[in-house]
Design a protein around this motif. Structure first.
Motif, PDB file in Angstrom:
ATOM      1  N   GLY A   1     -41.231 -26.025  45.710  1.00  0.00           N
ATOM      2  CA  GLY A   1     -42.445 -25.783  44.956  1.00  0.00           C
ATOM      3  C   GLY A   1     -43.652 -26.473  45.559  1.00  0.00           C
ATOM      4  N   PRO A   2     -44.858 -26.154  45.071  1.00  0.00           N
ATOM      5  CA  PRO A   2     -46.090 -26.701  45.643  1.00  0.00           C
ATOM      6  C   PRO A   2     -46.424 -28.122  45.208  1.00  0.00           C
ATOM      7  CG  PRO A   2     -46.589 -25.153  43.897  1.00  0.00           C
ATOM      8  CD  PRO A   2     -45.110 -25.104  44.082  1.00  0.00           C
ATOM      9  N   ILE A   3     -45.703 -28.664  44.238  1.00  0.00           N
ATOM     10  CA  ILE A   3     -45.847 -30.079  43.889  1.00  0.00           C
ATOM     11  C   ILE A   3     -44.452 -30.695  43.871  1.00  0.00           C
ATOM     12  CG2 ILE A   3     -48.021 -29.884  42.622  1.00  0.00           C
ATOM     13  CD1 ILE A   3     -46.390 -29.779  40.021  1.00  0.00           C
ATOM     14  N   ASN A   4     -44.389 -31.964  44.186  1.00  0.00           N
ATOM     15  CA  ASN A   4     -43.092 -32.629  44.328  1.00  0.00           C
ATOM     16  C   ASN A   4     -42.715 -33.310  43.014  1.00  0.00           C
ATOM     17  OD1 ASN A   4     -40.769 -33.867  45.160  1.00  0.00           O
ATOM     18  ND2 ASN A   4     -41.682 -34.894  46.932  1.00  0.00           N
ATOM     19  N   VAL A   5     -41.977 -32.595  42.187  1.00  0.00           N
ATOM     20  CA  VAL A   5     -41.415 -33.142  40.956  1.00  0.00           C
ATOM     21  C   VAL A   5     -39.911 -33.228  41.175  1.00  0.00           C
ATOM     22  CG1 VAL A   5     -41.106 -32.838  38.477  1.00  0.00           C
ATOM     23  CG2 VAL A   5     -43.217 -32.061  39.572  1.00  0.00           C
TER      24      VAL A   5
END
Length: 691
Positions: free
Chosen positions: A137-141
């Protein structure tokens, strides 16, 4: 940036076996240090130069008391909390859905199949809520504590403290779950892993920035600013049937030949622009620097680090790096000042036998000599041949130069399907160069060594960005997939311009919208289009406003002024506790380690220590040890949810060492069940030299 969670899988200081031992304590500590590798790790013959080690450890480290050590004990978690079912492991990431904005912050993205299907379902050939696969995904969660992950719906919003029109490094983020809000501790200028312990996750977001390759020249010359440092993240090619690979690409080979078709690097052949060697030079931006009365042109190489020369085994490249001479896919009259890499996005290109997914496209001429080309077409002009249908037959549309590409392409950052063009050399009739179909042959050269490359069926994947003009200008910028209507109309304008100078400028602007290029070849002995093939190119992109071009954003209710906004759900990762069935089945995991015991175990800490571990115990239980004749040897009452084992020092309740033999160990956990196991031990003699 700071990473605050790590995954440890080995004991780096162990002798021999380096795997972590279950139920054995491991101590970890963070050590602050200063690093300096100014000089090599050597000394000269006089012993007065060099440095013995390249770092200086901080005083608040292993030797001090300011940083507390962390104790970690590897163990099975099923037995915890009266039966625990983990649904995630460390590092797992949920599916992220893009609500607004674009970009990847340097992360590798992959769209879910459902999102791709929606993009391909028909006009407008794009998706507003693009969903990305887990771990892409485009953010690292990510999950940092699988035992404490809580299910819920979360929104993550980029905040705009300076009221800017675009995302910069001053932005922060907030995460909202119902009435609970988590605020970022840092801006997105640097990577900072923010741990959210009560949710069992962490969040890391950093803005990717294009940086000048030559800042010393960029400060005084606008041209030098176009030489920026872009980053290739990864690339791959995948066949649905890997046993039948039917297509390949012409690999770039550096040197003095047409095979040097990707001009990354910093190879120079002198300053004479008329020399033939200039055709072999790698691409650069000329920055004119004036110092007093002296004027000098510095060469600012576009891809000096050769990142883009290695994409998919050197067979794909951005259009700004493609050679523009004979037998190459580039345009000889291209304005080299427009050779920039910040308009290259991450894309997937799929070739498929499914005709319902084929792309309506322009077919260009790739013959270098208009005298030999059908209808006298110039190189990279539309083919002067009637448009065809998906079977390659004239479609009676009354148009020229339109065909079908057997596949499709989409941008994973913006969630849009993209236009495609392909070329063919109409002089190479024997290599399918005059049939208006994408069907290269497997011939590389003639018997005399002349380049054929399967009929030169070059592929051009078009972008949708504010490229040719720098602002949103429908007269200059190619849109997302529109069945090539915009391209066809622009080529018609180009062909109708009587002024050669204006015509070249028009052609340059059209081709400048190209992102990715390849030179395909058929593989001998394989059936063309026998199975689906996917080309995957990933590059780092900054977080930006809108979905693609300026002012092209959410068309429904705008929630964050079209600045980046994402949602995700952690229900699939949420931990189940107090699962009685799991607790009951976990009784079978109870064990004594080692068993049998031959005078030694990994858990003993010195020569007089004797110790085994009774492992995988419930939080609350009674452990009773008997001899084979039924005599009570020892009993432990465990009421501790922080550890799943107990140590037995091989002594009875009076502190007297036991004798060797077989023992019965009984474990009883109220509300769960009972477990009985046998254990054999052969004790070693006491080492009197230890006293």
């Amino acid at each position: 940036g700071v990473v605050q969670s790590v995954k440890v899988t080995e004991h780096k200081f162990a002798q021999g076996e380096k795997r972590l031992i279950k139920h054995k304590k491991n101590n970890y500590i963070a050590v602050a240090y200063a690093y300096n590798q100014n000089k090599a790790n050597t000394q000269n013959e006089f012993g007065i130069d060099g440095q013995k080690k390249p770092y200086l450890a901080g005083r608040k480290g292993a030797g001090g008391n300011s940083i507390a050590p962390i104790i970690a004990i590897p163990h099975i978690t099923d037995v915890e909390a009266s039966g625990t079912n983990l649904k995630a492991t460390y590092g797992d990431q949920p599916r992220i859905t893009r609500i607004e904005g674009q970009g990847n912050g340097g992360l590798v993205l992959d769209l879910t199949k459902s999102s791709v299907d929606q993009i391909m379902s028909g006009a407008p050939w794009k998706i507003e809520r693009a969903q990305y696969t887990s771990n892409a995904g485009p953010i690292n969660v990510k999950v940092i504590d699988p035992l404490n992950v809580k299910g819920g719906n979360y929104s993550l919003i980029f905040t705009n403290p300076k009221n800017l029109n675009q995302v910069d490094t001053s932005f922060r983020w907030i995460m909202v779950n119902g009435n609970d809000t988590v605020y970022s501790e840092q801006t997105i200028a640097v990577m900072n892993e923010q741990l959210i312990f009560d949710l069992g996750i962490s969040i890391s977001i950093e803005q990717f920035q294009f940086k000048y390759l030559y800042p010393e020249f960029a400060a005084v010359n606008d041209n030098a600013k176009k030489a920026i440092r872009a980053s290739v993240l990864t690339s791959s090619v995948t066949f649905a049937d890997s046993t039948h690979k039917w297509i390949m690409g012409v690999p770039d080979i550096d040197g003095a030949s047409a095979y040097n078709w990707i001009r990354s690097g910093s190879v120079a052949y002198g300053d004479d622009p008329t020399a033939n060697e200039q055709k072999l030079e790698d691409y650069y931006i000329g920055a004119t620097i004036v110092t007093g009365a002296t004027q000098k042109t510095e060469k600012c190489w576009i891809d000096a680090e050769e990142q883009f020369e290695k994409v998919i085994d050197r067979t794909w490249a951005p259009f700004p790096l493609v050679a523009r001479w004979e037998n190459s896919p580039g345009y000889v009259d291209e304005l080299v000042t427009k050779r920039v890499l910040n308009n290259v996005y991450s894309v997937d290109v799929i070739l498929t036998p499914d005709k319902s997914k084929w792309t309506r496209c322009m077919v260009l001429e790739s013959c270098d000599d208009p005298i030999l080309a059908e209808g006298g077409a110039k190189k990279l002009d539309p083919r002067k041949s009637p448009s065809v249908d998906k079977n390659g037959n004239p479609d009676d549309s009354g148009t020229n130069g339109m065909g079908w590409f057997p596949g499709y392409a989409y941008c994973v950052e913006t969630g849009e399907r993209l236009n495609i063009m392909f070329a063919e050399d109409s002089w190479l009739v024997a290599d399918n160069g005059r049939d208006m179909k994408f069907n290269p042959t497997s011939r590389w050269t003639t018997s005399l060594g002349d380049i054929i490359w399967g009929g030169k069926h070059f592929i051009y994947v078009m972008g949708h960005f504010n490229g040719a003009s720098g602002v949103s200008n429908p007269n200059a910028d190619c849109p997302a997939y529109d069945e090539s209507e915009w391209l066809y109309n622009r080529w018609q304008i180009y062909q109708g311009l009587p002024n050669p100078t204006l015509a070249r400028k028009e052609k340059t602007q059209i081709l400048y919208n190209t992102m990715w290029v390849t030179i395909p070849m058929a593989i001998p002995g394989e059936t063309w289009l026998s199975n689906e093939v996917k080309y995957r190119m990933r590059v780092a992109r900054p977080y930006e406003r809108f979905f693609s071009t300026l002012n092209t954003g959410a068309t429904s209710t705008v929630q964050n002024d079209n600045f980046p906004m994402y949602i995700f759900n952690t229900t699939d990762f949420a931990t189940d506790k107090n699962v009685n069935e799991t607790a009951k089945s976990a009784l079978d995991l109870i064990n004594v380690v080692p068993n049998p015991y031959y005078g030694f175990s990994f858990y003993e800490e010195n020569q007089i220590d004797t110790r085994v571990k009774i492992t995988n115990l419930p939080d609350k239980c009674v452990v009773t040890i008997y001899s084979m004749n039924g005599s009570l040897i020892r009993q432990y009452t465990k009421d501790d949810n922080t550890i799943t084992s107990i140590d037995w020092d091989l002594k009875n309740h009076a502190g007297i060492p036991i004798s060797g033999g077989v023992y019965i160990i009984h474990v009883k956990a109220d509300g769960i069940g009972e477990k009985t196991i046998k254990w054999f031990g052969a004790l070693r003699p006491t080492d009197l030299n230890s006293f």
